[in-house]
Design a protein around this motif. Sequence first.
Motif, mmCIF file in Angstrom:
data_model
loop_
_atom_site.group_PDB
_atom_site.id
_atom_site.type_symbol
_atom_site.label_atom_id
_atom_site.label_comp_id
_atom_site.label_asym_id
_atom_site.label_seq_id
_atom_site.Cartn_x
_atom_site.Cartn_y
_atom_site.Cartn_z
ATOM 1 N N VAL A 184 0.859 -1.258 -0.051
ATOM 2 C CA VAL A 184 -0.188 -0.152 -0.005
ATOM 3 C C VAL A 184 0.933 1.365 0.016
ATOM 4 C CG1 VAL A 184 -1.881 1.184 1.189
ATOM 5 C CG2 VAL A 184 -1.808 -1.367 1.269
ATOM 6 N N ARG A 185 0.932 2.095 -0.964
ATOM 7 C CA ARG A 185 1.793 3.270 -1.464
ATOM 8 C C ARG A 185 1.352 4.382 -0.791
ATOM 9 N NH1 ARG A 185 5.095 3.131 -6.617
ATOM 10 N NH2 ARG A 185 6.266 4.327 -5.235
ATOM 11 N N LEU A 186 2.285 5.322 -0.422
ATOM 12 C CA LEU A 186 2.008 6.416 0.152
ATOM 13 C C LEU A 186 1.693 7.465 -1.357
ATOM 14 C CD1 LEU A 186 2.071 8.584 2.406
ATOM 15 C CD2 LEU A 186 4.312 9.095 1.650
ATOM 16 N N ASP A 187 0.627 8.242 -0.911
ATOM 17 C CA ASP A 187 0.119 9.146 -2.105
ATOM 18 C C ASP A 187 0.016 10.442 -1.725
ATOM 19 O OD1 ASP A 187 -1.253 9.123 -4.872
ATOM 20 O OD2 ASP A 187 -2.775 10.086 -3.727
ATOM 21 N N GLU A 188 -0.114 10.600 -0.428
ATOM 22 C CA GLU A 188 -0.044 12.137 -0.129
ATOM 23 C C GLU A 188 0.087 12.384 1.474
ATOM 24 O OE1 GLU A 188 -3.802 15.604 0.322
ATOM 25 O OE2 GLU A 188 -4.179 13.734 -0.533
ATOM 26 N N ALA A 224 -4.199 5.874 -1.722
ATOM 27 C CA ALA A 224 -5.051 6.091 -2.628
ATOM 28 C C ALA A 224 -6.467 6.266 -2.224
ATOM 29 C CB ALA A 224 -4.985 4.938 -3.537
ATOM 30 N N GLU A 225 -7.046 7.126 -2.484
ATOM 31 C CA GLU A 225 -8.431 7.798 -2.395
ATOM 32 C C GLU A 225 -8.461 7.978 -0.772
ATOM 33 O OE1 GLU A 225 -11.123 4.532 -3.225
ATOM 34 O OE2 GLU A 225 -10.693 4.508 -5.446
ATOM 35 N N GLY A 226 -7.451 8.616 -0.336
ATOM 36 C CA GLY A 226 -7.330 9.250 1.184
ATOM 37 C C GLY A 226 -7.260 8.109 2.277
ATOM 38 N N GLN A 227 -6.873 6.912 1.982
ATOM 39 C CA GLN A 227 -6.791 5.850 3.041
ATOM 40 C C GLN A 227 -5.888 6.128 3.974
ATOM 41 O OE1 GLN A 227 -5.687 2.154 1.806
ATOM 42 N NE2 GLN A 227 -6.470 1.120 3.723
ATOM 43 N N LEU A 228 -6.107 6.318 5.343
ATOM 44 C CA LEU A 228 -5.012 6.721 6.352
ATOM 45 C C LEU A 228 -4.224 5.691 6.803
ATOM 46 C CD1 LEU A 228 -4.110 9.182 8.239
ATOM 47 C CD2 LEU A 228 -5.543 8.057 9.905
#
Length: 263
Positions: A184-188, A224-228
Amino acid sequence: MLSKTSTLLSDALPRWAVVAQQLAADIAEGRLKVGETLPSELELCRTFNVSRGPVRQALRRLRDLGLVSGSKGRGTEVISDRPRSEYEMVLRSTADVMGYAERTELSFHGQDRVKLEDGLAEEFGADAGVEFIRLRGVRRAASARGEALACSSIYVPLLFATVLQRPELGQVPIYRLIDQELGVRLDEIRQHVTAVTVSDEDAALLGVPPRSPGLRIVRLFLGAEGQLLEATVNIHPAERFRYSIRLVAMEQGDAAPGSRAAG
């Protein structure tokens, strides 16, 4: 008397940094003593063969380090031969946030399972009552004199709790462990900065007086999609931590990242 430095010819540092480095060395090695006044800006320009701009920027840096103090009509006086312990965090991209974890050391002193209360849940963009694993520790600059930079509380969703068994914990950021182990990759990264007074408990861990001024920095690491993936709450003593942000001018009409054009 000031010594000229051959590193002035190097392209590795900007000119102001070379001037600041040499003046700091002259102070540390006793060529400029506490109580003495630095040469005038014009003399420094001649000594280092630079314009006033780099000299003024260098003097500003020495003031930030607590080495000198300037006043109108009296010049710039040496007030200490040791820079005060300080960590400056400069942010230009997510890479700088990632690098922060690698330039510091985090030692944990507690781990528990908690339910988010309303205030923290709102900050995290999560539902109140959701359970997280919370790790508590103290972060120190690897190159400083062992002084604490922050009390850190790290919140990890139960979905990703398996990464907390990794031996690299504390040396590698948790969001990176989540990427390595679970894909699970960091997006933001989002963050909030607030001025606070340091609590008695945090003051004892940081080695500062209770109710000292501090910064509270909350960072949310999102996929992705704001998943914490991870949330951190850091309390920094104001006297040891400075936060800098570099903003790049954009052409008129360009949309800022994450912004929307109205219409």
